[in-house]
Design a protein around this motif. Structure first.
Motif, mmCIF file in Angstrom:
data_model
loop_
_atom_site.group_PDB
_atom_site.id
_atom_site.type_symbol
_atom_site.label_atom_id
_atom_site.label_comp_id
_atom_site.label_asym_id
_atom_site.label_seq_id
_atom_site.Cartn_x
_atom_site.Cartn_y
_atom_site.Cartn_z
ATOM 1 N N ALA A 39 -55.968 -33.383 -31.349
ATOM 2 C CA ALA A 39 -54.899 -33.225 -30.363
ATOM 3 C C ALA A 39 -54.359 -34.587 -29.959
ATOM 4 O O ALA A 39 -55.092 -35.563 -29.877
ATOM 5 C CB ALA A 39 -55.415 -32.487 -29.133
ATOM 6 N N ASP A 44 -50.494 -30.513 -26.467
ATOM 7 C CA ASP A 44 -50.948 -30.211 -27.819
ATOM 8 C C ASP A 44 -52.333 -29.583 -27.783
ATOM 9 O O ASP A 44 -52.633 -28.651 -28.528
ATOM 10 C CB ASP A 44 -50.960 -31.491 -28.652
ATOM 11 C CG ASP A 44 -51.102 -31.235 -30.131
ATOM 12 O OD1 ASP A 44 -50.753 -30.117 -30.567
ATOM 13 O OD2 ASP A 44 -51.536 -32.151 -30.847
ATOM 14 N N CYS A 45 -53.182 -30.070 -26.909
ATOM 15 C CA CYS A 45 -54.527 -29.530 -26.744
ATOM 16 C C CYS A 45 -54.472 -28.055 -26.350
ATOM 17 O O CYS A 45 -55.151 -27.209 -26.942
ATOM 18 C CB CYS A 45 -55.271 -30.328 -25.683
ATOM 19 S SG CYS A 45 -56.789 -29.580 -25.095
#
Length: 65
Positions: A39, A44-45
């Motif tokens: 990530a 994004d994670c």
């Protein structure tokens, strides 16, 4: 001319018990280490963990020429 024998049918899948999927802890140390490497930021994670939001940009599929 020799007679053709009957072709045996392959054995199908056994219809036993289905394997039970184990619960996966997404906050385990191994999962966090993996996430650290894949990530790039918090958004994004969350996206990689399955927490999508409305209006999120969709990734392009395939290669552009």
């Amino acid at each position: 001319m020799p007679a053709k024998g009957k072709k045996g049918k392959g054995q199908g899948k056994s219809r036993g018990k289905k394997q039970k999927k184990s619960e996966v802890d997404i906050l385990s140390p191994a999962a966090m280490l993996n996430l650290y490497y894949i990530a790039h930021n918090v958004a994004d994670c969350l996206h990689l963990r399955g927490f999508h939001w409305l209006g999120a940009p969709k990734g392009k599929k395939g290669r552009s020429k």
